[in-house]
Design an enzyme around this catalytic site. Sequence first.
Site, PDB file in Angstrom:
ATOM      1  N   HIS A 190      45.206 -87.855 -69.482  1.00  0.00           N
ATOM      2  CA  HIS A 190      43.777 -87.504 -69.105  1.00  0.00           C
ATOM      3  C   HIS A 190      43.531 -86.800 -70.613  1.00  0.00           C
ATOM      4  O   HIS A 190      42.106 -86.337 -70.749  1.00  0.00           O
ATOM      5  CB  HIS A 190      43.214 -86.636 -67.810  1.00  0.00           C
ATOM      6  CG  HIS A 190      43.658 -87.461 -66.758  1.00  0.00           C
ATOM      7  ND1 HIS A 190      42.583 -88.100 -66.547  1.00  0.00           N
ATOM      8  CD2 HIS A 190      44.611 -87.677 -66.448  1.00  0.00           C
ATOM      9  CE1 HIS A 190      42.573 -88.619 -65.317  1.00  0.00           C
ATOM     10  NE2 HIS A 190      44.173 -88.664 -65.248  1.00  0.00           N
ATOM     11  N   ASP A 399      38.047 -83.731 -77.243  1.00  0.00           N
ATOM     12  CA  ASP A 399      38.022 -83.791 -75.246  1.00  0.00           C
ATOM     13  C   ASP A 399      38.812 -85.036 -74.693  1.00  0.00           C
ATOM     14  O   ASP A 399      38.702 -86.219 -75.645  1.00  0.00           O
ATOM     15  CB  ASP A 399      36.325 -83.843 -74.965  1.00  0.00           C
ATOM     16  CG  ASP A 399      36.058 -83.523 -73.409  1.00  0.00           C
ATOM     17  OD1 ASP A 399      37.570 -84.108 -72.646  1.00  0.00           O
ATOM     18  OD2 ASP A 399      35.853 -82.738 -73.335  1.00  0.00           O
TER      19      ASP A 399
HETATM   20  P1  ADQ Z   1      38.008 -81.890 -67.847  1.00  0.00           P
HETATM   21  O1  ADQ Z   1      38.409 -81.229 -69.162  1.00  0.00           O
HETATM   22  O2  ADQ Z   1      37.611 -81.463 -66.295  1.00  0.00           O
HETATM   23  O3  ADQ Z   1      39.046 -83.230 -67.701  1.00  0.00           O
HETATM   24  P2  ADQ Z   1      35.276 -83.893 -68.432  1.00  0.00           P
HETATM   25  O4  ADQ Z   1      35.711 -85.158 -68.189  1.00  0.00           O
HETATM   26  O5  ADQ Z   1      33.939 -83.160 -68.794  1.00  0.00           O
HETATM   27  O6  ADQ Z   1      36.166 -82.138 -68.545  1.00  0.00           O
HETATM   28  O7  ADQ Z   1      34.970 -83.664 -66.567  1.00  0.00           O
HETATM   29  C1  ADQ Z   1      34.614 -82.515 -65.787  1.00  0.00           C
HETATM   30  C2  ADQ Z   1      34.052 -82.867 -64.570  1.00  0.00           C
HETATM   31  O8  ADQ Z   1      34.097 -81.631 -64.028  1.00  0.00           O
HETATM   32  C3  ADQ Z   1      33.139 -83.754 -64.364  1.00  0.00           C
HETATM   33  O9  ADQ Z   1      33.029 -84.747 -63.384  1.00  0.00           O
HETATM   34  C4  ADQ Z   1      32.169 -82.737 -63.683  1.00  0.00           C
HETATM   35  O10 ADQ Z   1      30.726 -83.726 -63.076  1.00  0.00           O
HETATM   36  C5  ADQ Z   1      32.520 -81.903 -63.365  1.00  0.00           C
HETATM   37  N1  ADQ Z   1      32.211 -79.730 -63.477  1.00  0.00           N
HETATM   38  C6  ADQ Z   1      31.840 -79.318 -65.147  1.00  0.00           C
HETATM   39  N2  ADQ Z   1      31.388 -78.840 -64.776  1.00  0.00           N
HETATM   40  C7  ADQ Z   1      30.567 -78.312 -63.450  1.00  0.00           C
HETATM   41  C8  ADQ Z   1      30.403 -76.942 -62.520  1.00  0.00           C
HETATM   42  N3  ADQ Z   1      29.762 -76.341 -63.587  1.00  0.00           N
HETATM   43  N4  ADQ Z   1      30.238 -77.707 -61.697  1.00  0.00           N
HETATM   44  C9  ADQ Z   1      30.339 -79.230 -60.814  1.00  0.00           C
HETATM   45  N5  ADQ Z   1      31.082 -80.010 -61.351  1.00  0.00           N
HETATM   46  C10 ADQ Z   1      31.498 -79.493 -62.448  1.00  0.00           C
HETATM   47  C11 ADQ Z   1      40.131 -83.701 -68.200  1.00  0.00           C
HETATM   48  C12 ADQ Z   1      39.888 -84.373 -69.861  1.00  0.00           C
HETATM   49  C13 ADQ Z   1      38.649 -85.123 -70.017  1.00  0.00           C
HETATM   50  C14 ADQ Z   1      38.743 -86.101 -69.200  1.00  0.00           C
HETATM   51  C15 ADQ Z   1      38.738 -86.161 -68.303  1.00  0.00           C
HETATM   52  C16 ADQ Z   1      38.935 -87.408 -66.885  1.00  0.00           C
HETATM   53  O11 ADQ Z   1      39.932 -82.687 -70.497  1.00  0.00           O
HETATM   54  O12 ADQ Z   1      38.288 -85.158 -71.325  1.00  0.00           O
HETATM   55  O13 ADQ Z   1      37.718 -87.166 -68.889  1.00  0.00           O
HETATM   56  O14 ADQ Z   1      40.072 -85.312 -67.665  1.00  0.00           O
HETATM   57  O15 ADQ Z   1      40.319 -88.164 -67.706  1.00  0.00           O
END
Ligand code: ADQ
Length: 759
Positions: A190, A399
């Site tokens: 991921h 990311d």
């Molecule tokens: P993350 O580093 O966790 O994921 P991201 O892809 O942005 O980063 O996903 C975050 C998730 O958490 C999103 O679904 C978002 O809606 C939710 N989220 C974030 N902040 C929140 C909040 N305050 N309240 C509720 N929900 C919140 C890792 C990798 C990424 C990759 C994903 C999936 O780092 O690059 O995209 O896995 O593979």
Amino acid sequence: MPPTSSPIAPAPDTGAKDPPRPHGRLLVVSNRLPFAVDLSGPEPRFRRTVGGLVSGVEGYLRSRIAAGGGGWVGWPGTDVAEADRPRVVEAARRDQGATPVFLEAAEVEGFYEGFCNRALWPLLHYFPSLVRLEEADWAAYVRVNERFRDVVLDALEPGDTVWVHDYHLMLLPAMLRAARPDLPIAFFLHVPFPAFEVFRILPDAWSRALLHGVLGADVAGFHTLDYARHFLRSAERLSGLEAREGEVRHAGRVTRVDAFPIGVDFAALAGAAARPDVVAARAALDAPLGDRRVVLSVDRLDYTKGILQRLLAFERVLERSPAWHGRVTLVVVAVPSRERVDSYRRMRREVEEAVGRVNGRFGSVAWVPIVYQFRALGFADLAALYLRADVALVTPLRDGMNLVAKEYLAARADDSGVLVLSDTAGAARELGEAVLVNPYHVEGIAEGIERALELPLEAQRARNRSMRARLRRYDVVRWGDEQLERLDRARAASRSLAERHLGAGDRARLLAAYRAARRRLVLLDYDGTLVPFAGHPAAAPPDAGLRALLARLAGADGTDVVLVSGRDAATLETWFGALPVALVAEHGALHRDPGGGWERLQPADSAARDRVADLMEVFADRLPGSFVERKEVSVAWHWRRADPEIGAAREAELVEALHALLRGAPLEVLRGKRVVEVRGAGAHKGGAARRWLGRATYDLVVAAGDDATDEDLFAALPPGAWSLRVGLGESRAGFNVDDPADLRQVLELLAGPPADADA
Ligand code: ADQ
């Protein structure tokens, strides 16, 4: 803190349409289960956790479970006392279809806080200065991967497919493979896979173990082609594995390495605006935000997400453009993450200080420039913010993908809104119509924010329409299905590789035929066939065991053994002159019968050869690690020890230059494994084979070779001959054997035990 809930609501009908394969259960294995356990009541209760992996994989898993069943295997994220474990196992299975993996406090420290968060996470996100390498952490990482292996093996049922997720469990696929050679295994990373120069910061033994660990899977998935390429390049540099068209063949199997950009649950997000809970949550935003423009920032609080730079950029906008004062609000929602790691605690302090400073500097009783919330939101609140925000500011420093960017666009069902996205997020590969910014360049982000705030509605729609169409097509179900479909194909390729592998039955048949034959011809290439390749040709002399083996083979009545090599005559003479074997040098230009003298079958044009050698020397000077080998008739430029990328480019240039130089000359250019050779036209191993075949009537012919020059040899063999390709590449040979050691086992079998072993 209110209980967190998954930001993605259950998808009503995005479930698997026409599943591409008959599925058994799908076991998803990740470090964390998608929920945390609460043991304060009489019965264990479960709370959803927040993060990209959960958002992405859960959506997919729901659709798969409907199709074939399955569940999640992972760590519940808290210390569960020994006495509580049985009831947690029971409740997790009953309520969540999940199997917990329990870890001891010391393991969590070494494995999770240590190797995962202090070594791998910063390394994979290009923060080498934060990387801490501790032997004890690595040992814990290995141990915890083994623990996961044991739990998975225990949970497996016939027909299951196992899908391992992320950097915490990179060793697990190979561990499972060793225990269950036939198990369908997928792996998905991921986070980014960095360039080799960064990955090599790990000690060699660890990085090799991680690469081999991942290659235990049938399919290894990454978010972008760049990450997949970086992975393959590291495998090539560190383990000498060669990949072709995204396939690595090793240990008798095929691993497909490919890009599968994770999607979002598009239907659920696009439909959010119509949900009553979202409508209510949105209405609740009206009073505090009024008619101000809203810029939204949502992340886990992580140093890779660039939150501080984002705040500084917003501060710059307010400095540069007083016109925006009182008219725009930045809403920052940060979900707490890894609060036990120092660098995270430090960053939280810095972020909160910056928020305070900007609000103190620009705010008034009537206007708070930055609204900051340090908590996770539920789906309705998050969707309401996506719908209310004029601009989504998504500027991670690195990311893997970034789902917030995709969720924002998916939720904007009327195609309005502007996404400001950093060009170092994986998502930028697909979302090129966003306002792309360099996340380190504060001034550039500030300009991006202003541009976004001023973009006319029609322009917003034009940009978003094509991005949303892409997100709709490649949603999370498609993302998962595609990987499982590639997994099937990789397994089919592995099976056909296995069919061509010289198996135990084939070996027995070969031995019987060999023993029954009265006249036998054995044609053997040397480098890469009888011995593994060495960096320099001079570094690959035959060992005593090989010489003894050849002597035994050739000493048997009615057996002719011919070494058919591209090497020069003098070297072959030194190494094998005393053995009762025939020698063919320079791909067939020179021959020597056992004990006889050399016979040249091709005139040497030394002037032409020297011209070629001079040109090759120029290339050798330009490519460190490459060198020229001058033989009697031919000349070769080797670059095995050089950088693979530059080497391949130089090779292409050299071949072009050689074709120009040799126009009309009776010489030909041959490309081998990291070697370019120029030899007399018509001198090839097939000719050498024919010469021998014409001398006697053999009732059994065995030939072995490993590269393109040996294909000529295989092509010249009579029907019924046994041809063996060393290595797993494509070939016209009838069978593959793994490597030189494997071939030598076959030859040992044919030669029979040494005389003194009979006693
Ligand atoms: P993350 O580093 O966790 O994921 P991201 O892809 O942005 O980063 O996903 C975050 C998730 O958490 C999103 O679904 C978002 O809606 C939710 N989220 C974030 N902040 C929140 C909040 N305050 N309240 C509720 N929900 C919140 C890792 C990798 C990424 C990759 C994903 C999936 O780092 O690059 O995209 O896995 O593979």
